[in-house]
Write a protein that holds these residues in place. Structure first.
Motif, PDB file in Angstrom:
ATOM      1  N   ARG A   1       0.831  -1.207   0.000  1.00 24.90           N
ATOM      2  CA  ARG A   1       0.000   0.000   0.000  1.00 24.90           C
ATOM      3  C   ARG A   1       0.865   1.257   0.000  1.00 24.90           C
ATOM      4  O   ARG A   1       0.443   2.315  -0.471  1.00 24.90           O
ATOM      5  CB  ARG A   1      -0.919   0.015   1.241  1.00 24.90           C
ATOM      6  CG  ARG A   1      -1.903  -1.136   1.338  1.00 24.90           C
ATOM      7  CD  ARG A   1      -3.020  -0.991   0.305  1.00 24.90           C
ATOM      8  NE  ARG A   1      -3.730   0.261   0.450  1.00 24.90           N
ATOM      9  CZ  ARG A   1      -4.775   0.454   1.269  1.00 24.90           C
ATOM     10  NH1 ARG A   1      -5.198  -0.540   2.033  1.00 24.90           N
ATOM     11  NH2 ARG A   1      -5.383   1.619   1.320  1.00 24.90           N
ATOM     12  N   PHE A   2       2.082   1.147   0.543  1.00 23.36           N
ATOM     13  CA  PHE A   2       2.981   2.295   0.596  1.00 23.36           C
ATOM     14  C   PHE A   2       3.316   2.796  -0.812  1.00 23.36           C
ATOM     15  O   PHE A   2       3.609   3.977  -1.006  1.00 23.36           O
ATOM     16  CB  PHE A   2       4.286   1.928   1.311  1.00 23.36           C
ATOM     17  CG  PHE A   2       4.170   1.808   2.800  1.00 23.36           C
ATOM     18  CD1 PHE A   2       3.008   1.349   3.403  1.00 23.36           C
ATOM     19  CD2 PHE A   2       5.242   2.134   3.622  1.00 23.36           C
ATOM     20  CE1 PHE A   2       2.903   1.228   4.772  1.00 23.36           C
ATOM     21  CE2 PHE A   2       5.153   2.028   5.003  1.00 23.36           C
ATOM     22  CZ  PHE A   2       3.973   1.566   5.570  1.00 23.36           C
ATOM     23  N   LEU A   3       3.299   1.892  -1.803  1.00 18.70           N
ATOM     24  CA  LEU A   3       3.698   2.253  -3.158  1.00 18.70           C
ATOM     25  C   LEU A   3       2.742   3.260  -3.786  1.00 18.70           C
ATOM     26  O   LEU A   3       3.097   3.908  -4.782  1.00 18.70           O
ATOM     27  CB  LEU A   3       3.765   1.000  -4.028  1.00 18.70           C
ATOM     28  CG  LEU A   3       4.807  -0.048  -3.607  1.00 18.70           C
ATOM     29  CD1 LEU A   3       4.680  -1.290  -4.461  1.00 18.70           C
ATOM     30  CD2 LEU A   3       6.216   0.523  -3.687  1.00 18.70           C
ATOM     31  N   ALA A   4       1.556   3.401  -3.225  1.00 14.30           N
ATOM     32  CA  ALA A   4       0.577   4.352  -3.771  1.00 14.30           C
ATOM     33  C   ALA A   4       0.913   5.794  -3.414  1.00 14.30           C
ATOM     34  O   ALA A   4       0.327   6.726  -3.970  1.00 14.30           O
ATOM     35  CB  ALA A   4      -0.827   4.003  -3.272  1.00 14.30           C
ATOM     36  N   LYS A   5       1.849   5.973  -2.494  1.00 14.18           N
ATOM     37  CA  LYS A   5       2.246   7.316  -2.060  1.00 14.18           C
ATOM     38  C   LYS A   5       3.686   7.576  -2.518  1.00 14.18           C
ATOM     39  O   LYS A   5       4.552   6.713  -2.362  1.00 14.18           O
ATOM     40  CB  LYS A   5       2.175   7.430  -0.529  1.00 14.18           C
ATOM     41  CG  LYS A   5       0.806   7.111   0.068  1.00 14.18           C
ATOM     42  CD  LYS A   5      -0.160   8.253  -0.147  1.00 14.18           C
ATOM     43  CE  LYS A   5      -1.487   7.983   0.571  1.00 14.18           C
ATOM     44  NZ  LYS A   5      -2.445   9.074   0.364  1.00 14.18           N
ATOM     45  N   PRO A   6       3.964   8.749  -3.066  1.00 10.77           N
ATOM     46  CA  PRO A   6       5.346   9.049  -3.489  1.00 10.77           C
ATOM     47  C   PRO A   6       6.354   8.876  -2.361  1.00 10.77           C
ATOM     48  O   PRO A   6       7.440   8.302  -2.567  1.00 10.77           O
ATOM     49  CB  PRO A   6       5.265  10.511  -3.944  1.00 10.77           C
ATOM     50  CG  PRO A   6       3.835  10.686  -4.363  1.00 10.77           C
ATOM     51  CD  PRO A   6       3.031   9.841  -3.426  1.00 10.77           C
ATOM     52  N   THR A   7       6.008   9.357  -1.174  1.00 10.90           N
ATOM     53  CA  THR A   7       6.927   9.216  -0.037  1.00 10.90           C
ATOM     54  C   THR A   7       7.090   7.753   0.354  1.00 10.90           C
ATOM     55  O   THR A   7       8.175   7.319   0.769  1.00 10.90           O
ATOM     56  CB  THR A   7       6.429  10.013   1.168  1.00 10.90           C
ATOM     57  OG1 THR A   7       5.049   9.653   1.442  1.00 10.90           O
ATOM     58  CG2 THR A   7       6.499  11.509   0.910  1.00 10.90           C
ATOM     59  N   GLY A   8       6.019   6.984   0.227  1.00 14.78           N
ATOM     60  CA  GLY A   8       6.086   5.563   0.534  1.00 14.78           C
ATOM     61  C   GLY A   8       6.939   4.813  -0.473  1.00 14.78           C
ATOM     62  O   GLY A   8       7.726   3.923  -0.100  1.00 14.78           O
ATOM     63  N   PHE A   9       6.807   5.165  -1.756  1.00 20.55           N
ATOM     64  CA  PHE A   9       7.636   4.523  -2.788  1.00 20.55           C
ATOM     65  C   PHE A   9       9.113   4.822  -2.551  1.00 20.55           C
ATOM     66  O   PHE A   9       9.962   3.922  -2.655  1.00 20.55           O
ATOM     67  CB  PHE A   9       7.210   5.013  -4.171  1.00 20.55           C
ATOM     68  CG  PHE A   9       7.993   4.398  -5.294  1.00 20.55           C
ATOM     69  CD1 PHE A   9       7.621   3.170  -5.811  1.00 20.55           C
ATOM     70  CD2 PHE A   9       9.109   5.036  -5.821  1.00 20.55           C
ATOM     71  CE1 PHE A   9       8.352   2.577  -6.847  1.00 20.55           C
ATOM     72  CE2 PHE A   9       9.848   4.462  -6.847  1.00 20.55           C
ATOM     73  CZ  PHE A   9       9.465   3.229  -7.363  1.00 20.55           C
ATOM     74  N   ASP A  10       9.420   6.070  -2.225  1.00 22.78           N
ATOM     75  CA  ASP A  10      10.813   6.438  -1.964  1.00 22.78           C
ATOM     76  C   ASP A  10      11.365   5.651  -0.777  1.00 22.78           C
ATOM     77  O   ASP A  10      12.521   5.196  -0.803  1.00 22.78           O
ATOM     78  CB  ASP A  10      10.916   7.935  -1.688  1.00 22.78           C
ATOM     79  CG  ASP A  10      10.654   8.774  -2.927  1.00 22.78           C
ATOM     80  OD1 ASP A  10      10.756   8.221  -4.042  1.00 22.78           O
ATOM     81  OD2 ASP A  10      10.322   9.970  -2.786  1.00 22.78           O
ATOM     82  N   LEU A  11      10.545   5.497   0.277  1.00 19.61           N
ATOM     83  CA  LEU A  11      10.991   4.751   1.448  1.00 19.61           C
ATOM     84  C   LEU A  11      11.296   3.304   1.092  1.00 19.61           C
ATOM     85  O   LEU A  11      12.359   2.769   1.449  1.00 19.61           O
ATOM     86  CB  LEU A  11       9.917   4.804   2.537  1.00 19.61           C
ATOM     87  CG  LEU A  11      10.125   3.872   3.743  1.00 19.61           C
ATOM     88  CD1 LEU A  11      11.394   4.262   4.498  1.00 19.61           C
ATOM     89  CD2 LEU A  11       8.917   3.893   4.664  1.00 19.61           C
ATOM     90  N   LEU A  12      10.379   2.644   0.383  1.00 16.06           N
ATOM     91  CA  LEU A  12      10.582   1.239   0.029  1.00 16.06           C
ATOM     92  C   LEU A  12      11.728   1.064  -0.950  1.00 16.06           C
ATOM     93  O   LEU A  12      12.420   0.032  -0.934  1.00 16.06           O
ATOM     94  CB  LEU A  12       9.285   0.669  -0.556  1.00 16.06           C
ATOM     95  CG  LEU A  12       8.087   0.631   0.403  1.00 16.06           C
ATOM     96  CD1 LEU A  12       6.889  -0.004  -0.281  1.00 16.06           C
ATOM     97  CD2 LEU A  12       8.426  -0.112   1.680  1.00 16.06           C
ATOM     98  N   LEU A  13      11.946   2.073  -1.787  1.00 16.54           N
ATOM     99  CA  LEU A  13      13.075   2.009  -2.720  1.00 16.54           C
ATOM    100  C   LEU A  13      14.392   2.077  -1.959  1.00 16.54           C
ATOM    101  O   LEU A  13      15.340   1.311  -2.234  1.00 16.54           O
ATOM    102  CB  LEU A  13      12.980   3.157  -3.728  1.00 16.54           C
ATOM    103  CG  LEU A  13      13.946   3.106  -4.918  1.00 16.54           C
ATOM    104  CD1 LEU A  13      13.707   1.855  -5.758  1.00 16.54           C
ATOM    105  CD2 LEU A  13      13.805   4.359  -5.777  1.00 16.54           C
ATOM    106  N   ARG A  14      14.475   2.968  -0.976  1.00 16.80           N
ATOM    107  CA  ARG A  14      15.700   3.094  -0.183  1.00 16.80           C
ATOM    108  C   ARG A  14      15.965   1.840   0.641  1.00 16.80           C
ATOM    109  O   ARG A  14      17.113   1.458   0.867  1.00 16.80           O
ATOM    110  CB  ARG A  14      15.602   4.305   0.754  1.00 16.80           C
ATOM    111  CG  ARG A  14      15.598   5.643   0.057  1.00 16.80           C
ATOM    112  CD  ARG A  14      15.890   6.766   1.058  1.00 16.80           C
ATOM    113  NE  ARG A  14      15.007   6.720   2.218  1.00 16.80           N
ATOM    114  CZ  ARG A  14      13.840   7.336   2.288  1.00 16.80           C
ATOM    115  NH1 ARG A  14      13.404   8.048   1.246  1.00 16.80           N
ATOM    116  NH2 ARG A  14      13.110   7.273   3.379  1.00 16.80           N
ATOM    117  N   CYS A  15      14.880   1.202   1.100  1.00 12.63           N
ATOM    118  CA  CYS A  15      15.028   0.007   1.948  1.00 12.63           C
ATOM    119  C   CYS A  15      15.292  -1.260   1.140  1.00 12.63           C
ATOM    120  O   CYS A  15      15.466  -2.335   1.736  1.00 12.63           O
ATOM    121  CB  CYS A  15      13.780  -0.179   2.796  1.00 12.63           C
ATOM    122  SG  CYS A  15      13.511   1.132   4.007  1.00 12.63           S
TER     123      CYS A  15
END
Length: 271
Positions: A213-227
């Motif tokens: 669900r985080f991928l639906a938010k730009p900030t969430g996508f950035d977080l998951l990309l960094r992790c």
């Protein structure tokens, strides 16, 4: 509120009046007899707020009065003055069934910043799984009622539920978090916790589903990309595609009774 709460006479038995102070505090001294004091306090609670008393007397309406007090600034001042929230936390923590704890929770007003939220936290830490499950479900009710500042205090309580040792409680907490993600303030609060990524991944598929669900938010996508979460999912998809292609090729070969190349050679008359 500091007057005695009297259990009414029911059937052939009499229930003596018990002061509120006696329910929420110990009256002994010294550590050697702490167990005895605990047992005495539990008996007083049962005598005043046991299942029979809650069902057949007016004792349950005491919590309705406390709920009315917890909804006003003046009422909260009185509750703080007489340490009533401490008494309620004590009741919830020592309750032997979830009925009493649930009665406390549904009676309190959580809209105002008060120790009522600490009572809910105490219920989520109860040794009884049934009460912890009831507490998580009540948190869903509060979410849907849009209580004030829900993201700032209730999300952390739900994360406590996610780590619960009882699978039912953990699944219910994750389900409430999934619903809470529909609210922008809750979604941003969750995304603002990078350590949550590894925690949810360790839970399994249900935790990963929430992370998606985080991928639906730009900030969430950035977080998951960094992790590294996004790259890991891409590798999983690549592996899945390869495995699917191999199964498909094996299925086609089986349908022809042999390999496709051998079938073509036989039709062409090639040995």
């Amino acid at each position: 509120l500091k007057h005695e709460l009297t259990c009414q006479r029911t059937g052939a038995s009499d229930t003596a009046s018990v002061p509120l102070d006696a329910v929420g505090s110990d009256d002994g001294s010294g550590d050697s007899d702490s167990d005895e004091r605990q047992q005495q306090r539990q008996r007083r609670i049962e005598r005043l707020l046991g299942p029979h008393q809650l069902e057949h007397t007016l004792a349950r309406h005491y919590f309705a009065m406390l709920g009315a007090l917890s909804s006003t600034h003046r009422g909260l001042e009185l509750m703080k003055k007489f340490a009533l929230f401490d008494t309620l936390k004590d009741l919830v923590e020592s309750a032997r069934s979830d009925e009493l704890g649930a009665l406390v929770l549904v009676s309190l007003d959580f809209n105002m910043a008060s120790d009522a939220r600490q009572v809910l936290a105490a219920a989520l830490s109860s040794p009884h799984a049934a009460l912890r499950l009831t507490s998580v479900r009540h948190t869903r009710v509060l979410l849907r009622a849009r209580v004030q500042a829900f993201a700032l205090w209730a999300i952390d309580l739900l994360l406590m539920g996610v780590a619960d040792r009882d699978g039912r409680v953990a699944r219910e907490a994750l389900d409430v978090l999934d619903e809470a993600f529909e609210h922008d303030e809750c979604a941003e609060y969750l995304i603002g916790k990078p350590a949550l990524v590894s925690t949810l991944q360790s839970i399994g598929d249900i935790g990963v589903d929430l992370l998606l669900r985080f991928l639906a938010k730009p900030t969430g996508f950035d977080l998951l990309l960094r992790c590294g979460f996004v790259d890991a999912r891409i590798r999983e998809l690549d592996a899945l595609c390869v495995a699917y292609a191999r199964r498909f090729a094996a299925h086609v070969a089986g349908a022809f009774g042999s390999t496709p190349h051998a079938h073509v050679r036989r039709r062409a008359g090639v040995a």
